[in-house]
Motif scaffolding. Structure first.
Motif, PDB file in Angstrom:
ATOM      1  N   GLY A 135      53.399  34.902  25.851  1.00  0.00           N
ATOM      2  CA  GLY A 135      52.372  34.989  24.830  1.00  0.00           C
ATOM      3  C   GLY A 135      51.117  34.241  25.170  1.00  0.00           C
ATOM      4  O   GLY A 135      50.298  33.949  24.287  1.00  0.00           O
ATOM      5  N   THR A 136      50.886  33.916  26.455  1.00  0.00           N
ATOM      6  CA  THR A 136      49.681  33.209  26.839  1.00  0.00           C
ATOM      7  C   THR A 136      48.566  34.210  27.140  1.00  0.00           C
ATOM      8  O   THR A 136      48.708  35.411  26.869  1.00  0.00           O
ATOM      9  CB  THR A 136      49.943  32.297  28.047  1.00  0.00           C
ATOM     10  OG1 THR A 136      48.760  31.548  28.333  1.00  0.00           O
ATOM     11  CG2 THR A 136      50.347  33.094  29.265  1.00  0.00           C
ATOM     12  N   ILE A 137      47.449  33.742  27.696  1.00  0.00           N
ATOM     13  CA  ILE A 137      46.304  34.613  27.948  1.00  0.00           C
ATOM     14  C   ILE A 137      46.076  34.743  29.449  1.00  0.00           C
ATOM     15  O   ILE A 137      46.635  33.985  30.247  1.00  0.00           O
ATOM     16  CB  ILE A 137      45.029  34.084  27.256  1.00  0.00           C
ATOM     17  CG1 ILE A 137      44.707  32.663  27.743  1.00  0.00           C
ATOM     18  CG2 ILE A 137      45.211  34.086  25.743  1.00  0.00           C
ATOM     19  CD1 ILE A 137      43.452  32.086  27.143  1.00  0.00           C
ATOM     20  N   ASP A 138      45.221  35.704  29.841  1.00  0.00           N
ATOM     21  CA  ASP A 138      45.035  36.017  31.262  1.00  0.00           C
ATOM     22  C   ASP A 138      43.716  35.489  31.800  1.00  0.00           C
ATOM     23  O   ASP A 138      43.099  36.104  32.662  1.00  0.00           O
ATOM     24  CB  ASP A 138      45.124  37.528  31.481  1.00  0.00           C
ATOM     25  CG  ASP A 138      44.075  38.292  30.682  1.00  0.00           C
ATOM     26  OD1 ASP A 138      43.350  37.658  29.889  1.00  0.00           O
ATOM     27  OD2 ASP A 138      43.985  39.519  30.841  1.00  0.00           O
ATOM     28  N   ARG A 139      43.256  34.363  31.311  1.00  0.00           N
ATOM     29  CA  ARG A 139      42.036  33.744  31.826  1.00  0.00           C
ATOM     30  C   ARG A 139      42.214  32.234  31.836  1.00  0.00           C
ATOM     31  O   ARG A 139      43.106  31.697  31.184  1.00  0.00           O
ATOM     32  CB  ARG A 139      40.824  34.102  30.961  1.00  0.00           C
ATOM     33  CG  ARG A 139      40.902  33.563  29.537  1.00  0.00           C
ATOM     34  CD  ARG A 139      39.589  33.687  28.794  1.00  0.00           C
ATOM     35  NE  ARG A 139      39.686  33.219  27.417  1.00  0.00           N
ATOM     36  CZ  ARG A 139      39.597  31.945  27.054  1.00  0.00           C
ATOM     37  NH1 ARG A 139      39.431  30.995  27.969  1.00  0.00           N
ATOM     38  NH2 ARG A 139      39.681  31.594  25.781  1.00  0.00           N
ATOM     39  N   ARG A 140      41.358  31.574  32.604  1.00  0.00           N
ATOM     40  CA  ARG A 140      41.450  30.117  32.672  1.00  0.00           C
ATOM     41  C   ARG A 140      40.947  29.482  31.373  1.00  0.00           C
ATOM     42  O   ARG A 140      40.058  30.003  30.707  1.00  0.00           O
ATOM     43  CB  ARG A 140      40.659  29.590  33.866  1.00  0.00           C
ATOM     44  CG  ARG A 140      41.314  29.953  35.187  1.00  0.00           C
ATOM     45  CD  ARG A 140      40.841  29.076  36.327  1.00  0.00           C
ATOM     46  NE  ARG A 140      41.701  29.274  37.492  1.00  0.00           N
ATOM     47  CZ  ARG A 140      41.519  28.659  38.639  1.00  0.00           C
ATOM     48  NH1 ARG A 140      40.529  27.793  38.787  1.00  0.00           N
ATOM     49  NH2 ARG A 140      42.342  28.883  39.657  1.00  0.00           N
ATOM     50  N   ILE A 141      41.537  28.354  31.051  1.00  0.00           N
ATOM     51  CA  ILE A 141      41.221  27.637  29.821  1.00  0.00           C
ATOM     52  C   ILE A 141      40.488  26.365  30.189  1.00  0.00           C
ATOM     53  O   ILE A 141      40.925  25.608  31.061  1.00  0.00           O
ATOM     54  CB  ILE A 141      42.506  27.318  29.033  1.00  0.00           C
ATOM     55  CG1 ILE A 141      43.218  28.627  28.669  1.00  0.00           C
ATOM     56  CG2 ILE A 141      42.196  26.510  27.780  1.00  0.00           C
ATOM     57  CD1 ILE A 141      44.606  28.417  28.121  1.00  0.00           C
ATOM     58  N   LEU A 142      39.367  26.115  29.524  1.00  0.00           N
ATOM     59  CA  LEU A 142      38.532  24.962  29.843  1.00  0.00           C
ATOM     60  C   LEU A 142      38.949  23.753  29.027  1.00  0.00           C
ATOM     61  O   LEU A 142      39.327  23.879  27.857  1.00  0.00           O
ATOM     62  CB  LEU A 142      37.061  25.284  29.576  1.00  0.00           C
ATOM     63  CG  LEU A 142      36.480  26.480  30.342  1.00  0.00           C
ATOM     64  CD1 LEU A 142      35.045  26.723  29.908  1.00  0.00           C
ATOM     65  CD2 LEU A 142      36.545  26.230  31.843  1.00  0.00           C
ATOM     66  N   PRO A 143      38.888  22.556  29.626  1.00  0.00           N
ATOM     67  CA  PRO A 143      39.154  21.343  28.851  1.00  0.00           C
ATOM     68  C   PRO A 143      38.165  21.243  27.684  1.00  0.00           C
ATOM     69  O   PRO A 143      36.978  21.533  27.827  1.00  0.00           O
ATOM     70  CB  PRO A 143      38.936  20.215  29.869  1.00  0.00           C
ATOM     71  CG  PRO A 143      39.129  20.859  31.200  1.00  0.00           C
ATOM     72  CD  PRO A 143      38.643  22.267  31.043  1.00  0.00           C
ATOM     73  N   GLY A 144      38.636  20.850  26.539  1.00  0.00           N
ATOM     74  CA  GLY A 144      37.789  20.769  25.365  1.00  0.00           C
ATOM     75  C   GLY A 144      37.715  22.049  24.565  1.00  0.00           C
ATOM     76  O   GLY A 144      37.114  22.090  23.487  1.00  0.00           O
TER      77      GLY A 144
END
Length: 368
Positions: free
Chosen positions: A233-242
């Motif tokens: 159930g996660t996403i297919d792009r990088r996640i930014l801090p903050g």
């Protein structure tokens, strides 16, 4: 059928029965289908079956109540599409830190597993590792599978090659899986952690006609080439801090795993694990599919064969004319049509009352 699945299927099967540049003699080499699992990080909702019947998830007569007030039992018979599958029975008890760190070191665990397997085979044959390389080569192709709980398992086809023929018994795999470890350095007030494969190890020989055939293995392994971490159930792009994690369209379990990646990634001692950059993959930064150099053909060669086959089909059916390699095919041409006023000159001429030529385009030129 997705092209990635087709390519992976042919790559795996060519390493089992030959073809695509691999000699057919590999069918006489011992092959194993090995599944390396992750350890438990806490009980999760699961779907268990026996003889076609779905069993209760986690039935417990005298179920304990965790420190957070949840009863660690579930008698539901989950459907395959149930959203609760993979969710912890108690999210507050679940070891999210261990789950992320295991994903981060899984590629290192595989490398050490492969190295330990080669060393053990050399020991069984009474050889040094250098001498064994002249007689025996361990070839493999593997894929990573995300479980619903968010950790990866590795499925591998392992083949023994060499002029001496079949000389290795399957127990060498069991030994290698049990002895390798990967250490996570101490950080903050946490001591150094030692991570290893789970206790469940599935090792089965591959045969040409039996319960586990080359076609079944190739199809089973290839299907993971079209899957990523979406089952969690996660996403297919990088996640930014903050980034606002509450706004992500993910399940709470995946959100907690992502948050743990970002928390651990901010710790200096764990910077080499790069879990922040791979938070969307829940800490796992390995490639979904890898192979040893001598196992089989490459996906690039398979793509080239497919393109050449499609081109030959187009020529045969007349959809593409048969041309020499040096033929230049002209599909359009440019011709100078003249130059009019530039936009600035046109403005000055208009203010001075000079009529513009009817052939002058508004942008100062034309070509066709």
């Amino acid at each position: 059928m997705p092209r990635r699945w087709i390519g992976s299927y042919h790559l795996i099967r060519a390493g089992l029965v030959g073809g695509k540049g691999v000699p057919a003699s590999v069918t006489g080499h011992p092959c194993l289908f090995v599944t390396l699992t992750a350890p438990s990080f806490g009980p999760v909702h699961t779907r268990r079956q026996h003889n076609g019947s779905v069993l209760p998830c986690h039935p417990r007569r005298d179920a304990e109540t965790c420190p957070h007030g949840r009863v660690l039992s579930c008698t539901a018979r989950h459907r395959s599409e149930d959203d609760r599958l993979g969710e912890p029975l108690c999210p507050d008890c679940y070891d999210y830190t261990g789950s992320v760190l295991f994903n981060a070191v899984a590629p290192l665990l595989w490398k050490r597993f492969a190295d330990a397997l080669r060393r053990h085979l050399a020991k069984l044959g009474g050889l040094t590792l250098r001498d064994m390389r002249d007689q025996l080569v361990v070839s493999f192709a593997k894929v990573a599978e995300y479980q619903r709980r968010g950790v990866v398992h590795l499925h591998a086809v392992i083949r023994l090659d060499g002029p001496a023929g079949p000389i290795s018994p399957p127990p060498a795999v069991q030994h290698a899986a049990s002895v390798v470890t990967a250490k996570v350095p101490a950080y903050n007030d946490q001591p150094e952690q030692v991570l290893r494969w789970g206790t469940q190890l599935d090792t089965r020989p591959i045969t040409m006609n039996g319960e586990l055939t080359d076609q079944a293995v190739a199809g089973y392994v290839a299907k993971y080439a079209t899957k990523a971490a979406e089952c969690v159930g996660t996403i297919d792009r990088r996640i930014l801090p903050g980034e606002d994690l509450t706004a992500l369209p993910v399940r709470d379990h995946a959100r907690r795993l992502i948050a743990e990646c970002l928390r651990l990634g901010a710790i200096e001692e764990l910077a080499d694990l790069r879990v922040t950059q791979w938070a969307h993959m829940l800490g796992f930064r390995g490639h979904y599919s890898t192979r040893s150099r001598r196992y089989s053909t490459t996906l690039g060669d398979i793509r080239a064969d497919r393109q050449n086959h499609a081109r030959d089909e187009d020529i045969t059916t007349g959809r593409l004319p048969l041309l020499d390699e040096d033929t230049v095919l002209v599909i359009s041409e440019w011709e100078y049509a003249g130059k009019g006023y530039s936009p600035g000159d046109a403005l000055v001429a208009g203010l001075a009352g000079v009529p513009l030529p009817s052939s002058s385009p508004p942008d100062g030129g034309d070509a066709r």
